[in-house]
Design an enzyme around this catalytic site. Structure first.
Site, PDB file in Angstrom:
ATOM      1  N   ASP A 167       0.804  -1.211   0.000  1.00 50.31           N
ATOM      2  CA  ASP A 167       0.000   0.000   0.000  1.00 50.31           C
ATOM      3  C   ASP A 167       0.852   1.282   0.000  1.00 50.31           C
ATOM      4  OD1 ASP A 167      -2.384   1.520   0.250  1.00 50.31           O
ATOM      5  OD2 ASP A 167      -2.196   1.551   2.432  1.00 50.31           O
ATOM      6  N   GLU A 418       3.431  -8.206   7.405  1.00 50.15           N
ATOM      7  CA  GLU A 418       2.161  -8.797   7.017  1.00 50.15           C
ATOM      8  C   GLU A 418       2.244  -9.903   5.986  1.00 50.15           C
ATOM      9  OE1 GLU A 418      -0.049  -5.339   5.989  1.00 50.15           O
ATOM     10  OE2 GLU A 418      -0.646  -5.127   8.059  1.00 50.15           O
ATOM     11  N   TYR A 474      -6.863  -3.162  12.856  1.00 46.02           N
ATOM     12  CA  TYR A 474      -7.737  -2.061  12.415  1.00 46.02           C
ATOM     13  C   TYR A 474      -9.190  -2.288  12.833  1.00 46.02           C
ATOM     14  CZ  TYR A 474      -3.764  -0.319   9.782  1.00 46.02           C
ATOM     15  OH  TYR A 474      -2.542   0.185   9.437  1.00 46.02           O
ATOM     16  N   GLU A 512       0.763  -1.297  14.025  1.00 44.79           N
ATOM     17  CA  GLU A 512      -0.154  -0.487  13.210  1.00 44.79           C
ATOM     18  C   GLU A 512      -1.521  -0.479  13.867  1.00 44.79           C
ATOM     19  OE1 GLU A 512      -0.629  -1.338   9.005  1.00 44.79           O
ATOM     20  OE2 GLU A 512       1.530  -1.493   8.704  1.00 44.79           O
TER      21      GLU A 512
HETATM   22  C1  CKU Z   1      -2.162  -0.163   6.050  1.00 40.65           C
HETATM   23  C2  CKU Z   1      -3.836  -5.258   6.979  1.00 40.65           C
HETATM   24  C3  CKU Z   1      -3.194  -3.994   7.252  1.00 40.65           C
HETATM   25  C4  CKU Z   1      -1.870  -3.723   6.577  1.00 40.65           C
HETATM   26  N1  CKU Z   1      -1.343  -2.375   6.673  1.00 40.65           N
HETATM   27  C5  CKU Z   1      -0.200  -2.214   5.799  1.00 40.65           C
HETATM   28  C6  CKU Z   1       0.112  -0.797   5.425  1.00 40.65           C
HETATM   29  O1  CKU Z   1       1.105  -0.725   4.442  1.00 40.65           O
HETATM   30  C7  CKU Z   1      -1.156  -0.134   4.926  1.00 40.65           C
HETATM   31  O2  CKU Z   1      -0.916   1.166   4.486  1.00 40.65           O
HETATM   32  C8  CKU Z   1      -2.470  -1.551   6.407  1.00 40.65           C
HETATM   33  C9  CKU Z   1      -3.468   0.518   5.615  1.00 40.65           C
HETATM   34  O3  CKU Z   1      -3.615   1.719   5.856  1.00 40.65           O
HETATM   35  O4  CKU Z   1      -4.322  -0.154   5.081  1.00 40.65           O
END
Ligand code: CKU
Length: 608
Positions: A167, A418, A474, A512
């Site tokens: 991402d 991840e 999240y 995160e």
């Molecule tokens: C973040 C499953 C979440 C993985 N995480 C990785 C990161 O690189 C992304 O930016 C999620 C997001 O904001 O979805």
């Protein structure tokens, strides 16, 4: 073994180092014809571009911004006559994602992997007291045999396009500084350091590698320039009386000077700033100098307007000022090794860094941030390309640890972000990666990897490899967002109860958590994407963090808004920033400031 030294380029009494940064010639090679047409001798056209920078955001044409394939850079450099007899090399801070280097028309080196330094020995190829031509072919295509993982597809108009399994925008090019170096033929090429704290004193154990047999001498100077200790021999111990320890947000740096001598003559001299500190995991605690620390901070990116992922010393300064203002003490270099200058700054400012290799996207999905929470499986590690990927991963790990092992700020290695851990095929892969990290690091720092949403206690086959369990979660964003946040909380707590029941006796951190928030949106009552919702989300999440003693850190995603591939889930990038991409605070910044300034460094440290 890496065939070049990873030591940061420096001028000393025996070493010369000239920056090659500036405007270079530049040409995209959509047809991949440069090699056939001998562009290694010089590239056509007169387009110029700054180095270091990502090439993408200077131009107004979308075909350029989205370009995937070969691109060529060219510059000239002068080699002074008094350098004859020295070893001459060109050192790239990074070339994303791979490079082929020519000097005066001859191929001198190539390198795979876009976020770590490499050097070309050009001693035999340069002309002294004259101009020499440097040409670099850089390629930015994504594959599943190198990290970070992704695909490159061909569109119906014949143009290639990057499809990252991650991402962040596929920024690329020569994004870090390039140096011309002149080193003595016999030189220091690597230094290992370990520390022991003995009462008020400390022992600095060193092991120096050189390219020759002359004796080595080591001196340590304190911050006021007074000599604190000295030693002789390629390896040994320095006894430091009344040692000043390197501490969180209270860094103390010594200067280590290493010399190779031939009688009275200095053959080579190299120096480095070091910090005396120990780091370990003990039970549920992360200990720095034997005392528990709680991590407060961010997952970051190297990302800003115009320069993209190019190193920008000004953005770096602003980021550190904001991190200090908000009361943070740590960050993770998501999702790749950052520019070396950032670690030097963290050393100086006393920030704790979780240093991540670019092993992101080891889960075959173009939207893994969404699909990870759906339980989707892609059998990623069963692919026939996995052995090749593992080779690239281990090589990057060796380069990372060799480059960063002497930074006091680096307290842990993040070996993957991840990955798919729900499949048995991941286990031997993980084993090799984790064991390699342990072997390579003289300081045996804790190792970790960031667990994606579906790596839950019942399904994840790999968490036991980690010394620190790092969760990316999240609840309240990808799962049960908005008015359903009460259910998100329940699910979150349920998962944590599952981890608790395992009695792992290890520290957990959140590497995160976060909610996309548009700096422009206010709404009362809240809706998702508004600043009000970001606050609700954080209040819920922090309440859960505070109710578990084994949670020893929180690094919110993300420090600032950042660029991603365009798509229906991203509004000109990922908006989970606590700060905007222009580094101004959203409301959440004030909430975090209040919280983090209150939380003591040893928060929950005695509950273990
Ligand atoms: C973040 C499953 C979440 C993985 N995480 C990785 C990161 O690189 C992304 O930016 C999620 C997001 O904001 O979805």
């Amino acid at each position: 073994m890496i065939e070049y030294s990873m030591l940061y380029p420096k001028v000393t009494e025996t070493r010369r180092c000239v920056s090659m940064d500036g405007m270079w010639k530049f040409k995209l090679d959509g047809e991949s014809e440069g090699e056939k047409k001998n562009w290694g001798n010089g590239i056509p056209g007169d387009e110029v571009i700054p180095v270091p920078a990502s090439f993408q955001d200077f131009y107004t044409e979308k075909d350029i911004r989205e370009f995937a394939g070969d691109m060529w850079y060219e510059t000239e450099f002068f080699v002074p006559g008094e350098w004859e007899g020295k070893e001459i090399s060109i050192r790239f801070g990074a070339a994303t994602h791979r490079a082929l280097v020519y000097v005066n028309g001859r191929e001198v080196t190539k390198h795979e992997g876009g976020f770590l330094p490499f050097a070309a020995d050009v001693t035999e190829h340069v002309e002294y007291n004259g101009y020499n031509k440097l040409v670099v072919k850089v390629n930015n295509e994504l594959t599943v045999t190198n990290i970070p993982c992704g695909e490159t597809v061909v569109l119906s108009n014949g143009k290639k396009m990057a499809k990252p399994y991650f991402d962040f925008f596929n920024y690329s090019g020569l994004q870090r500084s390039v140096y011309l170096l002149a080193l003595p033929k016999e030189s220091v090429y690597d230094i290992d350091l370990t520390y022991e704290i003995v009462g008020e004193d400390a022992r600095v154990n060193y092991d120096v590698k050189t390219t020759g047999g002359h004796p080595v001498f080591v001196e340590l100077f304190d911050a006021s320039g007074e000599k604190a200790a000295q030693g002789e021999g390629k390896s040994g111990s320095l006894e430091v009386k009344n040692a000043h320890l390197w501490q969180v947000r209270n860094a103390y740096l010594y200067r280590l000077v290493v010399k190779i001598k031939d009688g009275e003559a200095c053959v080579d001299s190299y120096e480095q700033e070091i910090g005396i500190r120990t780091v370990e995991v003990s039970g549920e605690n992360i200990l720095l100098n034997g005392k528990p620390v709680y991590l407060k901070g961010f997952g970051k990116h190297e990302d800003s307007d115009i320069v993209g992922r190019g190193f920008d010393i000004n953005v770096m300064k602003r980021d550190f000022e904001l991190m200090k203002w908000i009361g943070a003490n740590s960050f993770r270099t998501a999702h790749y090794p950052y520019s070396e200058e950032i670690y030097q700054m963290a050393d100086r400012e006393g920030f704790l860094v979780i240093d991540e290799v670019a092993a992101v996207g080891l889960f075959a999905s173009l939207m893994n941030f969404m699909e990870a929470s759906t339980g989707k499986q892609t059998a990623f590690f069963e692919k026939e390309t996995t052995p090749e990927l593992l080779k690239a991963h281990l090589k990057a790990l060796e380069e990372l640890i060799t480059r960063d092992k002497n930074h006091p700020c680096v307290i842990a290695w993040s070996l993957l972000n991840e990955p798919e851990t729900t499949n048995e095929a991941a286990v031997p892969y993980f084993k090799e990666v984790f064991e390699t990290a342990r072997d390579l690091d003289p300081q045996k720092r804790p190792r970790t990897f960031a667990l994606v949403m579906n790596s839950v206690p019942e399904k994840c086959k790999c968490y036991s490899f980690s010394d620190i369990i790092a969760l990316n979660r999240y609840y309240g964003w990808y799962v049960k967002g908005g008015y359903e946040i009460c259910d998100a909380k329940e699910m979150f707590v349920k998962e944590l109860e599952g981890w608790k029941a395992l009695n792992l006796n290890k520290p957990f951190i959140f590497s995160e958590y976060g909610a996309d928030t548009m700096a422009s949106e206010h709404k009362l009552p809240s809706v998702m994407w508004s600043q009000e919702y970001q606050k609700e989300y954080l209040d819920m999440t922090h309440e859960v963090f505070d109710s578990y003693g084994f949670i020893k850190g929180e690094q919110i995603w993300n420090f600032a808004d950042f660029q991603t591939t365009e798509g229906i889930l991203r509004v000109n990038g990922n908006k989970k920033g606590v700060f905007t991409r222009q580094r101004q605070p959203k409301d959440a910044a004030y909430l975090l400031k209040e919280r983090w300034e209150k939380l003591p460094l040893d928060y929950k440290g005695n509950q273990a």
